[in-house]
Design a protein around this motif. Sequence first.
Motif, PDB file in Angstrom:
ATOM      1  N   LYS A  95      17.400 -21.378 -50.622  1.00  0.00           N
ATOM      2  CA  LYS A  95      16.497 -20.837 -51.609  1.00  0.00           C
ATOM      3  C   LYS A  95      15.132 -20.023 -50.802  1.00  0.00           C
ATOM      4  O   LYS A  95      14.332 -19.299 -51.386  1.00  0.00           O
ATOM      5  N   TYR A  96      14.838 -20.717 -49.729  1.00  0.00           N
ATOM      6  CA  TYR A  96      13.514 -20.242 -49.148  1.00  0.00           C
ATOM      7  C   TYR A  96      13.758 -19.478 -47.865  1.00  0.00           C
ATOM      8  O   TYR A  96      12.619 -18.782 -47.492  1.00  0.00           O
ATOM      9  N   PHE A  97      14.881 -19.591 -47.133  1.00  0.00           N
ATOM     10  CA  PHE A  97      14.779 -19.049 -45.917  1.00  0.00           C
ATOM     11  C   PHE A  97      16.190 -18.295 -45.565  1.00  0.00           C
ATOM     12  O   PHE A  97      17.213 -18.583 -46.202  1.00  0.00           O
ATOM     13  N   ARG A  98      16.129 -17.200 -44.905  1.00  0.00           N
ATOM     14  CA  ARG A  98      17.250 -16.425 -44.492  1.00  0.00           C
ATOM     15  C   ARG A  98      17.840 -16.848 -43.428  1.00  0.00           C
ATOM     16  O   ARG A  98      18.160 -16.287 -42.426  1.00  0.00           O
ATOM     17  N   MET A  99      18.338 -18.184 -43.558  1.00  0.00           N
ATOM     18  CA  MET A  99      19.059 -18.879 -42.415  1.00  0.00           C
ATOM     19  C   MET A  99      19.939 -20.002 -42.911  1.00  0.00           C
ATOM     20  O   MET A  99      19.673 -20.511 -44.201  1.00  0.00           O
ATOM     21  N   SER A 100      21.106 -20.227 -42.270  1.00  0.00           N
ATOM     22  CA  SER A 100      21.975 -21.130 -42.808  1.00  0.00           C
ATOM     23  C   SER A 100      22.296 -22.176 -42.067  1.00  0.00           C
ATOM     24  O   SER A 100      22.887 -23.153 -42.079  1.00  0.00           O
ATOM     25  N   ARG A 101      21.648 -22.370 -40.627  1.00  0.00           N
ATOM     26  CA  ARG A 101      21.891 -23.601 -39.550  1.00  0.00           C
ATOM     27  C   ARG A 101      20.710 -24.195 -39.602  1.00  0.00           C
ATOM     28  O   ARG A 101      19.372 -23.623 -39.239  1.00  0.00           O
ATOM     29  N   PHE A 102      20.682 -25.516 -39.340  1.00  0.00           N
ATOM     30  CA  PHE A 102      19.449 -26.481 -39.370  1.00  0.00           C
ATOM     31  C   PHE A 102      18.854 -25.918 -37.929  1.00  0.00           C
ATOM     32  O   PHE A 102      17.699 -26.030 -37.962  1.00  0.00           O
ATOM     33  N   SER A 103      19.759 -25.716 -36.957  1.00  0.00           N
ATOM     34  CA  SER A 103      19.090 -25.635 -35.430  1.00  0.00           C
ATOM     35  C   SER A 103      18.098 -23.957 -35.649  1.00  0.00           C
ATOM     36  O   SER A 103      17.176 -24.136 -35.003  1.00  0.00           O
ATOM     37  N   SER A 104      18.442 -23.288 -36.618  1.00  0.00           N
ATOM     38  CA  SER A 104      17.669 -22.059 -36.565  1.00  0.00           C
ATOM     39  C   SER A 104      16.018 -22.430 -37.720  1.00  0.00           C
ATOM     40  O   SER A 104      15.147 -21.954 -37.002  1.00  0.00           O
ATOM     41  N   PHE A 105      16.312 -23.405 -38.077  1.00  0.00           N
ATOM     42  CA  PHE A 105      15.254 -23.999 -38.939  1.00  0.00           C
ATOM     43  C   PHE A 105      14.321 -24.742 -37.781  1.00  0.00           C
ATOM     44  O   PHE A 105      13.057 -24.299 -37.772  1.00  0.00           O
ATOM     45  N   GLN A 106      14.988 -25.538 -36.979  1.00  0.00           N
ATOM     46  CA  GLN A 106      14.281 -26.015 -36.075  1.00  0.00           C
ATOM     47  C   GLN A 106      13.509 -25.007 -34.969  1.00  0.00           C
ATOM     48  O   GLN A 106      12.356 -25.102 -34.498  1.00  0.00           O
ATOM     49  N   ARG A 107      14.336 -24.008 -34.589  1.00  0.00           N
ATOM     50  CA  ARG A 107      13.872 -22.923 -33.767  1.00  0.00           C
ATOM     51  C   ARG A 107      12.447 -22.463 -34.323  1.00  0.00           C
ATOM     52  O   ARG A 107      11.447 -22.430 -33.742  1.00  0.00           O
ATOM     53  N   LEU A 149       7.578 -22.607 -46.024  1.00  0.00           N
ATOM     54  CA  LEU A 149       7.912 -23.999 -45.561  1.00  0.00           C
ATOM     55  C   LEU A 149       6.782 -24.981 -46.761  1.00  0.00           C
ATOM     56  O   LEU A 149       7.392 -25.867 -47.380  1.00  0.00           O
ATOM     57  N   HIS A 150       5.702 -24.513 -46.727  1.00  0.00           N
ATOM     58  CA  HIS A 150       4.568 -25.459 -47.535  1.00  0.00           C
ATOM     59  C   HIS A 150       4.899 -25.287 -48.882  1.00  0.00           C
ATOM     60  O   HIS A 150       4.916 -26.328 -49.553  1.00  0.00           O
ATOM     61  N   GLN A 151       5.294 -23.881 -49.281  1.00  0.00           N
ATOM     62  CA  GLN A 151       5.798 -23.683 -50.688  1.00  0.00           C
ATOM     63  C   GLN A 151       6.990 -24.663 -51.050  1.00  0.00           C
ATOM     64  O   GLN A 151       7.177 -25.407 -52.175  1.00  0.00           O
ATOM     65  N   MET A 152       8.123 -24.699 -50.165  1.00  0.00           N
ATOM     66  CA  MET A 152       9.206 -25.388 -50.429  1.00  0.00           C
ATOM     67  C   MET A 152       8.936 -26.968 -50.510  1.00  0.00           C
ATOM     68  O   MET A 152       9.357 -27.547 -51.340  1.00  0.00           O
ATOM     69  N   ARG A 162       7.400 -15.680 -58.817  1.00  0.00           N
ATOM     70  CA  ARG A 162       8.007 -16.988 -59.008  1.00  0.00           C
ATOM     71  C   ARG A 162       9.529 -16.936 -58.895  1.00  0.00           C
ATOM     72  O   ARG A 162      10.353 -17.720 -58.359  1.00  0.00           O
ATOM     73  N   ARG A 163      10.204 -15.611 -59.219  1.00  0.00           N
ATOM     74  CA  ARG A 163      11.680 -15.080 -59.066  1.00  0.00           C
ATOM     75  C   ARG A 163      11.912 -15.441 -57.606  1.00  0.00           C
ATOM     76  O   ARG A 163      13.075 -15.861 -57.302  1.00  0.00           O
ATOM     77  N   ARG A 164      11.029 -14.647 -56.776  1.00  0.00           N
ATOM     78  CA  ARG A 164      11.351 -14.835 -55.267  1.00  0.00           C
ATOM     79  C   ARG A 164      11.335 -15.897 -54.728  1.00  0.00           C
ATOM     80  O   ARG A 164      11.792 -16.070 -53.462  1.00  0.00           O
ATOM     81  N   LYS A 165      10.679 -16.920 -55.168  1.00  0.00           N
ATOM     82  CA  LYS A 165      10.513 -18.243 -54.602  1.00  0.00           C
ATOM     83  C   LYS A 165       9.719 -18.042 -53.446  1.00  0.00           C
ATOM     84  O   LYS A 165       8.854 -17.455 -53.112  1.00  0.00           O
ATOM     85  N   GLY A 166      10.437 -18.587 -52.278  1.00  0.00           N
ATOM     86  CA  GLY A 166       9.960 -18.662 -50.909  1.00  0.00           C
ATOM     87  C   GLY A 166      10.090 -17.594 -49.957  1.00  0.00           C
ATOM     88  O   GLY A 166       9.957 -17.550 -48.898  1.00  0.00           O
ATOM     89  N   ARG A 167      10.788 -16.398 -50.781  1.00  0.00           N
ATOM     90  CA  ARG A 167      11.292 -15.302 -50.174  1.00  0.00           C
ATOM     91  C   ARG A 167      10.143 -14.471 -49.284  1.00  0.00           C
ATOM     92  O   ARG A 167      10.460 -13.613 -48.399  1.00  0.00           O
ATOM     93  N   THR A 168       8.776 -14.551 -49.808  1.00  0.00           N
ATOM     94  CA  THR A 168       7.741 -13.907 -49.283  1.00  0.00           C
ATOM     95  C   THR A 168       6.844 -14.783 -48.420  1.00  0.00           C
ATOM     96  O   THR A 168       6.830 -15.747 -48.689  1.00  0.00           O
ATOM     97  N   GLY A 169       6.136 -14.087 -47.512  1.00  0.00           N
ATOM     98  CA  GLY A 169       5.056 -14.742 -46.711  1.00  0.00           C
ATOM     99  C   GLY A 169       5.680 -15.267 -45.275  1.00  0.00           C
ATOM    100  O   GLY A 169       6.913 -15.085 -45.274  1.00  0.00           O
ATOM    101  N   THR A 170       4.874 -15.918 -44.464  1.00  0.00           N
ATOM    102  CA  THR A 170       5.469 -16.187 -43.254  1.00  0.00           C
ATOM    103  C   THR A 170       6.292 -17.583 -43.403  1.00  0.00           C
ATOM    104  O   THR A 170       6.254 -18.259 -44.255  1.00  0.00           O
ATOM    105  N   PHE A 171       6.940 -17.965 -42.263  1.00  0.00           N
ATOM    106  CA  PHE A 171       7.867 -19.423 -42.372  1.00  0.00           C
ATOM    107  C   PHE A 171       6.802 -20.463 -42.702  1.00  0.00           C
ATOM    108  O   PHE A 171       7.270 -21.308 -43.499  1.00  0.00           O
ATOM    109  N   PRO A 172       5.682 -20.678 -42.141  1.00  0.00           N
ATOM    110  CA  PRO A 172       5.044 -21.683 -42.455  1.00  0.00           C
ATOM    111  C   PRO A 172       4.582 -21.620 -43.902  1.00  0.00           C
ATOM    112  O   PRO A 172       4.515 -22.662 -44.590  1.00  0.00           O
ATOM    113  N   GLN A 173       4.368 -20.585 -44.332  1.00  0.00           N
ATOM    114  CA  GLN A 173       3.918 -20.311 -45.843  1.00  0.00           C
ATOM    115  C   GLN A 173       5.087 -20.801 -46.896  1.00  0.00           C
ATOM    116  O   GLN A 173       5.097 -21.550 -47.594  1.00  0.00           O
TER     117      GLN A 173
END
Length: 172
Positions: A79-91, A38-41, A25-36
Amino acid sequence: AAHMGGVSATNALMDSAALTMTSDRRRKGRTGTFPQKLHQMLTDLERQEGGTDIASFLPHGRAFSIHKPRDFVKHVMPKYFRMSRFSSFQRQLNLYDFQRITEGPDKGAYYHELFVHGRPILSTMMKRNKIKGVKTLQQQEVDAKREQTLEDAPPEDVPQDEGEPPHDEEDE
């Protein structure tokens, strides 16, 4: 005494399960694949006051939408992804084959057949596409060996064009 050992072993198992849950719970979305993640988020945002104003699954649950990209990038993404740009999220969405809906009532939303509200287990089956042009070290080594093998191979009997006499490289 054997019976008591069984009880304490069960308690130890339950304690370690509780510890695992709290650390997850503390790690929140830091584990798992990107889709996992995203679903948690999206699931977490449903439970937060005003969360679905930023991003949410659509009512039918087969697609999701980012309603406030600025707030999403600033408050949710870190909180969920090690990225800071929306374009990275879209990629990442593109690499996982999410489709952007371009017309109709769901315009602007993202869809993937394995990304469904309330069914996070499906997202574990999603595969990330390889990035064109970027090779692993292992693949680079395989390519280098293949190239070396080709250079060492004897020249094949390649038929020449009829009108042209065969010529050696030394003659040039």
